[in-house]
Motif scaffolding. Structure first.
Motif, PDB file in Angstrom:
ATOM      1  N   HIS A 108      54.567  73.377  17.543  1.00  0.00           N
ATOM      2  CA  HIS A 108      53.641  74.456  17.159  1.00  0.00           C
ATOM      3  C   HIS A 108      52.389  73.898  16.500  1.00  0.00           C
ATOM      4  O   HIS A 108      52.325  72.724  16.139  1.00  0.00           O
ATOM      5  CB  HIS A 108      54.327  75.432  16.197  1.00  0.00           C
ATOM      6  CG  HIS A 108      55.347  76.295  16.864  1.00  0.00           C
ATOM      7  ND1 HIS A 108      55.133  77.620  17.166  1.00  0.00           N
ATOM      8  CD2 HIS A 108      56.597  76.000  17.310  1.00  0.00           C
ATOM      9  CE1 HIS A 108      56.206  78.115  17.770  1.00  0.00           C
ATOM     10  NE2 HIS A 108      57.123  77.148  17.870  1.00  0.00           N
ATOM     11  N   VAL A 109      51.404  74.802  16.345  1.00  0.00           N
ATOM     12  CA  VAL A 109      50.161  74.483  15.635  1.00  0.00           C
ATOM     13  C   VAL A 109      50.032  75.485  14.502  1.00  0.00           C
ATOM     14  O   VAL A 109      50.204  76.687  14.702  1.00  0.00           O
ATOM     15  CB  VAL A 109      48.933  74.579  16.578  1.00  0.00           C
ATOM     16  CG1 VAL A 109      47.635  74.425  15.792  1.00  0.00           C
ATOM     17  CG2 VAL A 109      49.027  73.524  17.672  1.00  0.00           C
ATOM     18  N   GLU A 122      46.929  77.878  20.775  1.00  0.00           N
ATOM     19  CA  GLU A 122      48.088  77.056  20.415  1.00  0.00           C
ATOM     20  C   GLU A 122      48.949  76.740  21.635  1.00  0.00           C
ATOM     21  O   GLU A 122      49.422  75.617  21.799  1.00  0.00           O
ATOM     22  CB  GLU A 122      48.912  77.813  19.357  1.00  0.00           C
ATOM     23  CG  GLU A 122      50.174  77.098  18.903  1.00  0.00           C
ATOM     24  CD  GLU A 122      50.913  77.884  17.832  1.00  0.00           C
ATOM     25  OE1 GLU A 122      50.472  79.005  17.493  1.00  0.00           O
ATOM     26  OE2 GLU A 122      51.936  77.380  17.336  1.00  0.00           O
ATOM     27  N   HIS A 176      55.173  79.215  21.978  1.00  0.00           N
ATOM     28  CA  HIS A 176      54.346  80.253  22.623  1.00  0.00           C
ATOM     29  C   HIS A 176      54.207  79.990  24.128  1.00  0.00           C
ATOM     30  O   HIS A 176      54.998  79.283  24.719  1.00  0.00           O
ATOM     31  CB  HIS A 176      52.977  80.358  21.927  1.00  0.00           C
ATOM     32  CG  HIS A 176      53.113  80.443  20.439  1.00  0.00           C
ATOM     33  ND1 HIS A 176      53.296  81.621  19.781  1.00  0.00           N
ATOM     34  CD2 HIS A 176      53.115  79.471  19.477  1.00  0.00           C
ATOM     35  CE1 HIS A 176      53.409  81.381  18.479  1.00  0.00           C
ATOM     36  NE2 HIS A 176      53.308  80.098  18.272  1.00  0.00           N
TER      37      HIS A 176
HETATM   38 ZN   LIG Z   1      53.403  78.753  16.655  1.00  0.00          ZN
END
Ligand SMILES: [Zn+2]
Length: 351
Positions: free
Chosen positions: A244-245, A160, A143
């Motif tokens: 990522h989260v 995130e 992102h």
């Molecule tokens: Zn993500």
């Protein structure tokens, strides 16, 4: 006359004496009759004696129940402490995650300054990368910019994209401290111009779908993937990782997930990379659930399916879980976590 008087007095004396004898004999005979009564009374007393025995066993019973009760309570306390000890450790871990979210607001303040200043430094070396120079790894902060990603329990105003950029910076520094050269797809502040991406993609002979470029400076996943392919053609790095989260509705779900695509030209190497990363995370976090998740082409994330190099996507924890959200916002946890990621990347490079 005197003789008569004397005779009568003697008779009287005898009579009195006889009377006294009779009285004493009557007493004895009466006692014998009463013996029957006495026997009756003795029968009557038998129950009394029973009652006496009853009272006697009472004390006999008293010690028995006392001794019986005594052993009974003795085992009870023995049992009582056992469950108490068993229950004690259970609530402790339950309490541990609870106070962690309390730290979330505190940790929220910490990452803000950490993420903000660092990316300002990174864009310069990132963009001044010289074509043809060999690199070891490429890190993609998931992102970014107009694409915030998930938020969950990370904190007010924290998304995130903030975590992935901060983690990418720390991972880059960790790998460089071990002597490896690292590229970033972006630093959260600067992004490559979309026209430049396509121009450079053309120069290195990449195929891509121009219609999927957003043309709005968002730098979505597809554009980041094509850009990472450009960087791969230019710098021949060994492995790509997108950070990522995770997020799910069930707040109790925790763990680290490693994804790779099972249906592209790099599947074999991506599988090794994903396996090494999973092993490294398990080694550093033995109590955590670490999953290696293969995805077919249709379901795979863009950064893994459109990539032309060994690639994985790492979900570093769940923002929907209070404990992991607190971890993700904790600077000390981040520094330790990137060491585990670095271990996985280096293990793959050395395999
Ligand atoms: Zn993500």
């Amino acid at each position: 006359m005197k003789k008569l008087m004397k005779k009568r007095s003697i008779q009287l004396f005898i009579m009195i004496m006889a009377g006294m004898l009779l009285v004493s004999c009557g007493k004895n005979s009466g006692s014998s009759e009463k013996s029957g009564d006495t026997s009756t009374e003795s029968v009557m007393f038998e129950p009394t004696s029973e009652a006496t025995e009853t009272s006697t066993p009472e004390p006999t019973d008293t010690p028995i129940p006392t001794s019986t009760e005594t052993p009974t309570p003795t085992p009870e306390p023995t049992d009582t402490p056992t469950p108490t000890i068993t229950e004690t450790p259970t609530p402790e871990p339950t309490d541990s995650p609870t106070p962690e979210p309390t730290e979330t607001p505190e940790a929220t303040a910490t990452p803000k300054p950490t993420a903000t200043p660092k990316p300002t430094n990174t864009p310069v070396p990132q963009i001044t990368v010289k074509p043809g120079e060999k690199y070891d790894f490429c890190i993609d902060p998931g992102h970014g910019f107009a694409d915030p990603g998930t938020q969950g329990l990370l904190g007010k105003g924290i998304y995130e994209r903030d975590v992935t950029v901060a983690m990418a910076m720390l991972l880059k520094a960790e790998l460089e401290s071990r002597g490896y050269k690292v590229l970033l797809t972006h630093d959260g502040v600067n992004q490559p111009n979309e026209d430049d991406i396509m121009k450079q993609a053309d120069e290195v002979g990449l195929e891509y779908d121009k219609s999927r470029f957003t043309k709005n400076k968002v730098f979505y996943a597809y554009e980041r993937t094509i850009w990472s392919n450009v960087l791969y053609r230019q710098h021949a790095y060994d492995a790509f990782i997108s950070l990522h989260v995770n997020y799910v509705k069930n707040a109790s779900v925790t763990g680290y997930h490693v994804y790779y695509c099972t249906e592209n030209d790099c599947t074999a190497k991506s599988k090794v990379l994903a396996t090494k990363m999973t092993e490294a995370l398990k080694a550093s976090y033995p109590k955590k659930t670490v999953k290696l998740i293969p995805k077919n082409y249709a379901d795979a994330y863009q950064v893994t399916k459109y990539s032309i190099m060994p690639s994985i996507l790492l979900e570093m924890g769940f923002a929907s879980n209070a404990g992991e959200a607190a971890d993700l916002m904790n600077e000390e946890w981040r520094k330790e976590y990137v060491k585990a990621i670095a271990d996985g990347l280096i293990a793959y490079k050395n395999s």
